[in-house]
Design a protein around this motif. Structure first.
Motif, PDB file in Angstrom:
ATOM      1  N   LEU A 297       0.860  -1.191   0.000  1.00 50.95           N
ATOM      2  CA  LEU A 297       0.000   0.000   0.000  1.00 50.95           C
ATOM      3  C   LEU A 297       0.890   1.233   0.000  1.00 50.95           C
ATOM      4  O   LEU A 297       1.759   1.369   0.857  1.00 50.95           O
ATOM      5  CB  LEU A 297      -0.890  -0.008   1.246  1.00 50.95           C
ATOM      6  CG  LEU A 297      -2.000   1.038   1.323  1.00 50.95           C
ATOM      7  CD1 LEU A 297      -3.053   0.794   0.253  1.00 50.95           C
ATOM      8  CD2 LEU A 297      -2.652   1.023   2.697  1.00 50.95           C
TER       9      LEU A 297
ATOM     10  N   LYS B 122      -3.514   5.865   4.662  1.00 46.69           N
ATOM     11  CA  LYS B 122      -2.962   4.524   4.485  1.00 46.69           C
ATOM     12  C   LYS B 122      -3.203   3.624   5.690  1.00 46.69           C
ATOM     13  O   LYS B 122      -3.597   2.471   5.546  1.00 46.69           O
ATOM     14  CB  LYS B 122      -1.455   4.592   4.202  1.00 46.69           C
ATOM     15  CG  LYS B 122      -1.093   5.139   2.850  1.00 46.69           C
ATOM     16  CD  LYS B 122       0.380   4.963   2.543  1.00 46.69           C
ATOM     17  CE  LYS B 122       1.287   5.667   3.520  1.00 46.69           C
ATOM     18  NZ  LYS B 122       1.097   7.139   3.546  1.00 46.69           N
ATOM     19  N   GLY B 123      -2.938   4.160   6.901  1.00 48.19           N
ATOM     20  CA  GLY B 123      -3.097   3.335   8.098  1.00 48.19           C
ATOM     21  C   GLY B 123      -4.519   2.850   8.275  1.00 48.19           C
ATOM     22  O   GLY B 123      -4.761   1.676   8.569  1.00 48.19           O
TER      23      GLY B 123
ATOM     24  N   GLN C  43      -6.929   2.621   5.911  1.00 48.15           N
ATOM     25  CA  GLN C  43      -7.296   1.693   4.838  1.00 48.15           C
ATOM     26  C   GLN C  43      -6.593   0.348   5.003  1.00 48.15           C
ATOM     27  O   GLN C  43      -7.186  -0.700   4.748  1.00 48.15           O
ATOM     28  CB  GLN C  43      -6.959   2.295   3.470  1.00 48.15           C
ATOM     29  CG  GLN C  43      -7.889   3.421   3.055  1.00 48.15           C
ATOM     30  CD  GLN C  43      -9.348   2.994   3.030  1.00 48.15           C
ATOM     31  OE1 GLN C  43      -9.690   1.866   2.667  1.00 48.15           O
ATOM     32  NE2 GLN C  43     -10.229   3.896   3.445  1.00 48.15           N
ATOM     33  N   ALA C  44      -5.340   0.384   5.442  1.00 47.87           N
ATOM     34  CA  ALA C  44      -4.608  -0.870   5.635  1.00 47.87           C
ATOM     35  C   ALA C  44      -5.315  -1.764   6.645  1.00 47.87           C
ATOM     36  O   ALA C  44      -5.455  -2.977   6.439  1.00 47.87           O
ATOM     37  CB  ALA C  44      -3.178  -0.571   6.097  1.00 47.87           C
TER      38      ALA C  44
ATOM     39  N   HIS D 232      -1.713  -6.963   8.728  1.00 45.74           N
ATOM     40  CA  HIS D 232      -1.308  -5.609   8.336  1.00 45.74           C
ATOM     41  C   HIS D 232       0.080  -5.391   8.919  1.00 45.74           C
ATOM     42  O   HIS D 232       0.257  -5.364  10.137  1.00 45.74           O
ATOM     43  CB  HIS D 232      -2.326  -4.607   8.902  1.00 45.74           C
ATOM     44  CG  HIS D 232      -1.872  -3.190   8.856  1.00 45.74           C
ATOM     45  ND1 HIS D 232      -2.343  -2.229   9.749  1.00 45.74           N
ATOM     46  CD2 HIS D 232      -1.006  -2.535   8.054  1.00 45.74           C
ATOM     47  CE1 HIS D 232      -1.787  -1.067   9.471  1.00 45.74           C
ATOM     48  NE2 HIS D 232      -0.968  -1.223   8.461  1.00 45.74           N
TER      49      HIS D 232
ATOM     50  N   SER E 182       2.943  -2.851   9.323  1.00 45.87           N
ATOM     51  CA  SER E 182       3.291  -1.443   9.187  1.00 45.87           C
ATOM     52  C   SER E 182       4.698  -1.201   9.716  1.00 45.87           C
ATOM     53  O   SER E 182       5.123  -1.802  10.708  1.00 45.87           O
ATOM     54  CB  SER E 182       2.269  -0.574   9.925  1.00 45.87           C
ATOM     55  OG  SER E 182       2.783  -0.037  11.084  1.00 45.87           O
TER      56      SER E 182
ATOM     57  N   LEU F 248      -0.302  -7.455   4.040  1.00 43.44           N
ATOM     58  CA  LEU F 248      -0.448  -6.114   3.473  1.00 43.44           C
ATOM     59  C   LEU F 248       0.637  -5.242   4.072  1.00 43.44           C
ATOM     60  O   LEU F 248       0.695  -5.057   5.286  1.00 43.44           O
ATOM     61  CB  LEU F 248      -1.836  -5.542   3.776  1.00 43.44           C
ATOM     62  CG  LEU F 248      -2.185  -4.240   3.035  1.00 43.44           C
ATOM     63  CD1 LEU F 248      -3.696  -4.139   2.818  1.00 43.44           C
ATOM     64  CD2 LEU F 248      -1.710  -3.022   3.808  1.00 43.44           C
TER      65      LEU F 248
ATOM     66  N   ASP G 296       2.487  -1.762   4.727  1.00 37.91           N
ATOM     67  CA  ASP G 296       2.120  -0.349   4.849  1.00 37.91           C
ATOM     68  C   ASP G 296       3.335   0.429   5.336  1.00 37.91           C
ATOM     69  O   ASP G 296       3.761   0.266   6.474  1.00 37.91           O
ATOM     70  CB  ASP G 296       0.945  -0.230   5.837  1.00 37.91           C
ATOM     71  CG  ASP G 296       0.683   1.171   6.332  1.00 37.91           C
ATOM     72  OD1 ASP G 296       1.094   2.133   5.667  1.00 37.91           O
ATOM     73  OD2 ASP G 296       0.047   1.304   7.397  1.00 37.91           O
ATOM     74  N   GLY G 297       3.929   1.245   4.455  1.00 39.96           N
ATOM     75  CA  GLY G 297       5.132   1.992   4.824  1.00 39.96           C
ATOM     76  C   GLY G 297       6.414   1.303   4.403  1.00 39.96           C
ATOM     77  O   GLY G 297       7.514   1.840   4.592  1.00 39.96           O
TER      78      GLY G 297
ATOM     79  N   ARG H 186       9.667   1.937   1.079  1.00 35.55           N
ATOM     80  CA  ARG H 186       9.480   3.387   0.982  1.00 35.55           C
ATOM     81  C   ARG H 186      10.468   4.031   0.018  1.00 35.55           C
ATOM     82  O   ARG H 186      10.468   5.242  -0.166  1.00 35.55           O
ATOM     83  CB  ARG H 186       9.561   4.048   2.344  1.00 35.55           C
ATOM     84  CG  ARG H 186      10.873   3.951   3.047  1.00 35.55           C
ATOM     85  CD  ARG H 186      10.865   4.787   4.315  1.00 35.55           C
ATOM     86  NE  ARG H 186      10.728   6.203   4.010  1.00 35.55           N
ATOM     87  CZ  ARG H 186      10.412   7.126   4.916  1.00 35.55           C
ATOM     88  NH1 ARG H 186      10.161   6.758   6.159  1.00 35.55           N
ATOM     89  NH2 ARG H 186      10.333   8.401   4.579  1.00 35.55           N
TER      90      ARG H 186
END
Length: 217
Positions: A5, A13-14, A16-17, A28, A30, A82, A84-85, A88
């Motif tokens: 994501l 993002k957080g 939705q993740a 998730h 992150s 998923l 997230d971050g 990057r």
């Protein structure tokens, strides 16, 4: 399903993740959670990361990549995850590809949450946080308190964090454009990118993302 994501600061993002991971029954993962968990548990990577952070230095990609790889190897991520971050930047994206290839895995999609830049600035710069409890969050335009500068929940003072000031937000966006945005083109070359308009209610954006993933499945 294995998903990355991406999106600028303030794209949601957080939020939705969390929704997407729950709907897809995958963890998730992150970057923020990885750092907190490794540092609090005192893992070798956490100790190394903390030493850089305490010195006011950036944590090297190798440490972030190591934390992500360790997390992806946990049992609950066997059927998917998923991210997230992470990645990057291009170096992290290439490292992720190498990790997946070495483990006989592939990404299914890269979801790009698209929000106009001025909307991002408005979303973040309008945030007001309660000094008594940081979970009490208001917005100067979208979620105004009943009395200006006063928390509806506990009566505490509302303030704007330094990170949320407009000039800081614009600097964060510059970093995003320079470091993270290039991975979108990188993944477009692999035909993985699905662009999701991220304006609207949370559940509307989640539905767009889920519909897009189902079409691509």
């Amino acid at each position: 399903m294995r998903i990355v994501l991406v999106g600028p600061p303030g794209a949601g993002k957080g939020t939705q993740a969390a929704y997407l991971a729950k709907n897809l029954a995958i963890p998730h993962i992150s970057t923020g959670d990885l750092f907190r968990a490794n540092i609090s548990q005192g893992t070798p990577l956490g100790v190394e990361a903390k030493s850089y952070m305490d010195a006011g230095n950036l944590v090297p990609d190798s440490v972030t990549i190591g934390m992500a790889e360790d997390r992806m190897e946990q049992a609950d991520a066997a059927e998917g995850f998923l991210l997230d971050g992470f990645p990057r930047n291009l170096g992290q994206a290439e490292a992720l590809d190498e990790y997946l290839k070495n483990n006989g895995l592939t990404l299914d999609a890269v979801l790009d949450l698209e929000v106009p830049e001025e909307e991002v600035v408005k979303r973040i710069a309008g945030r007001r946080i309660c000094r008594n409890d940081s979970s009490h969050v208001f917005h100067a335009e979208y979620n105004k308190p009943k009395a200006e500068g006063v928390c509806d929940v506990c009566g505490g003072e509302l303030y704007q964090r330094d990170d949320d000031r407009e000039e800081t937000v614009r600097k964060r966006l510059e970093v995003y454009h320079t470091e993270t945005e290039p991975i979108i083109d990188y993944y477009k070359d692999q035909d993985l990118v699905v662009t999701i308009p991220a304006l609207g209610k949370v559940e509307e954006v989640t539905k767009r993302a889920m519909d897009a993933l189902q079409r691509g499945a």
